[in-house]
Design an enzyme around this catalytic site. Structure first.
Site, PDB file in Angstrom:
ATOM      1  N   PHE A 234       0.860  -1.198   0.000  1.00  0.00           N
ATOM      2  CA  PHE A 234       0.000   0.000   0.000  1.00  0.00           C
ATOM      3  C   PHE A 234       0.893   1.244   0.000  1.00  0.00           C
ATOM      4  O   PHE A 234       1.901   1.298   0.685  1.00  0.00           O
ATOM      5  CB  PHE A 234      -0.858  -0.007   1.264  1.00  0.00           C
TER       6      PHE A 234
ATOM      7  N   HIS B 269      -9.263   5.061  10.685  1.00  0.00           N
ATOM      8  CA  HIS B 269      -8.634   3.823  10.162  1.00  0.00           C
ATOM      9  C   HIS B 269      -7.125   3.821  10.386  1.00  0.00           C
ATOM     10  O   HIS B 269      -6.530   2.796  10.698  1.00  0.00           O
ATOM     11  CB  HIS B 269      -8.955   3.687   8.677  1.00  0.00           C
TER      12      HIS B 269
HETATM   13  N1  LIG Z   1      -4.594   2.899   4.455  1.00  0.00           N
HETATM   14  C1  LIG Z   1      -3.448   2.141   4.483  1.00  0.00           C
HETATM   15  C2  LIG Z   1      -3.479   0.756   4.493  1.00  0.00           C
HETATM   16  N2  LIG Z   1      -4.667   0.102   4.491  1.00  0.00           N
HETATM   17  C3  LIG Z   1      -4.790  -1.297   4.131  1.00  0.00           C
HETATM   18  C4  LIG Z   1      -4.514  -2.248   5.304  1.00  0.00           C
HETATM   19  O1  LIG Z   1      -3.116  -2.305   5.594  1.00  0.00           O
HETATM   20  C5  LIG Z   1      -4.972  -3.665   4.938  1.00  0.00           C
HETATM   21  O2  LIG Z   1      -4.242  -4.108   3.807  1.00  0.00           O
HETATM   22  C6  LIG Z   1      -6.457  -3.709   4.642  1.00  0.00           C
HETATM   23  O3  LIG Z   1      -7.138  -3.153   5.755  1.00  0.00           O
HETATM   24  C7  LIG Z   1      -6.945  -5.132   4.379  1.00  0.00           C
HETATM   25  O4  LIG Z   1      -6.701  -5.964   5.474  1.00  0.00           O
HETATM   26  N3  LIG Z   1      -2.336   0.035   4.518  1.00  0.00           N
HETATM   27  C8  LIG Z   1      -1.107   0.662   4.513  1.00  0.00           C
HETATM   28  O5  LIG Z   1      -0.065   0.003   4.515  1.00  0.00           O
HETATM   29  N4  LIG Z   1      -1.055   2.031   4.499  1.00  0.00           N
HETATM   30  C9  LIG Z   1      -2.186   2.800   4.490  1.00  0.00           C
HETATM   31  O6  LIG Z   1      -2.101   4.055   4.470  1.00  0.00           O
HETATM   32  C1  LIG Z   2      -4.308   4.610   6.986  1.00  0.00           C
HETATM   33  C2  LIG Z   2      -5.573   4.433   6.242  1.00  0.00           C
HETATM   34  O1  LIG Z   2      -6.210   3.418   6.323  1.00  0.00           O
HETATM   35  C3  LIG Z   2      -6.090   5.616   5.497  1.00  0.00           C
HETATM   36  O2  LIG Z   2      -5.169   5.903   4.452  1.00  0.00           O
HETATM   37  C4  LIG Z   2      -7.446   5.343   4.905  1.00  0.00           C
HETATM   38  O3  LIG Z   2      -7.942   6.597   4.513  1.00  0.00           O
HETATM   39  P1  LIG Z   2      -9.390   7.041   5.099  1.00  0.00           P
HETATM   40  O4  LIG Z   2      -9.219   7.147   6.605  1.00  0.00           O
HETATM   41  O5  LIG Z   2      -9.689   8.386   4.458  1.00  0.00           O
HETATM   42  O6  LIG Z   2     -10.368   5.954   4.696  1.00  0.00           O
END
Ligand SMILES: Nc1c(NC[C@H](O)[C@H](O)[C@H](O)CO)[nH]c(=O)[nH]c1=O
Ligand SMILES: CC(=O)[C@@H](O)COP(=O)(O)O
Length: 158
Positions: A25, A91
């Site tokens: 990600f 999140h």
């Molecule tokens: N928003 C970010 C994520 N979100 C995805 C989660 O890590 C995970 O893959 C998903 O929730 C499915 O289980 N991951 C990051 O590494 N960085 C982000 O900013």
């Molecule tokens: C770290 C995250 O999961 C974030 O990038 C997701 O973005 P949002 O909080 O606007 O859904």
């Protein structure tokens, strides 16, 4: 009087087998972290054949993969790399929190150095600054932390 024995990392004994567990990600910055980590390890004498890169979807999946890698007992250290960038909801807290908690837990459970090179930042700009621009490269820093730990452990156990 017996001399004090001091053990600290050197630039010789840190050679070993390294696994990089990488959250894909935000790959536009994460790949710069990977580049920095691999470059640092190679500059300190680690052979490319002793570096393994394992990619997972995101930071939330890193802890489980670190556990799987540690279970293999094939590596002297694990380096985790990723980028958690705050968005508009809570999140961020959950993803970043579970990642750091899980990584630390596996390190202690398996007695293996697990360096934390996962960016947890408030903006894309902050992420870019820490992946090889004006605030350094956190991937390279994490790799050097792992290298130093391997060196200290080898000396301690010698
Ligand atoms: N928003 C970010 C994520 N979100 C995805 C989660 O890590 C995970 O893959 C998903 O929730 C499915 O289980 N991951 C990051 O590494 N960085 C982000 O900013
Ligand atoms: C770290 C995250 O999961 C974030 O990038 C997701 O973005 P949002 O909080 O606007 O859904």
């Amino acid at each position: 009087m017996t001399a004090i024995r001091t053990i600290e990392g050197d630039f010789v004994t840190g050679q070993g087998r390294y696994a990089l567990v990488v959250g894909r990600f935000n790959s536009f910055v994460v790949e710069s972290l990977v580049e920095g980590a691999v470059d640092s390890l190679k500059r300190h004498g680690v052979k490319e054949s002793d570096i393994t890169i394992v990619r997972v979807p995101g930071a939330f999946e890193i802890p489980l993969m670190v556990k799987k890698v540690a279970d293999l007992k094939k590596y002297d250290a694990i380096i985790t790399l990723g980028a958690v960038i705050r968005g508009g909801t809570p999140h961020f807290e959950y993803v970043a929190g579970e990642c750091v908690k899980g990584v630390g837990s596996v390190s202690l459970e398996y007695g293996i150095p697990v360096a934390f090179g996962v960016l947890t930042v408030d903006s894309i700009e902050q992420a870019i600054e820490r992946s090889g621009t004006k605030a350094g490269n956190k991937g390279a820093e994490a790799a050097m932390s792992a290298y130093e730990m391997v060196s200290v452990i080898k000396q301690l156990e010698a």
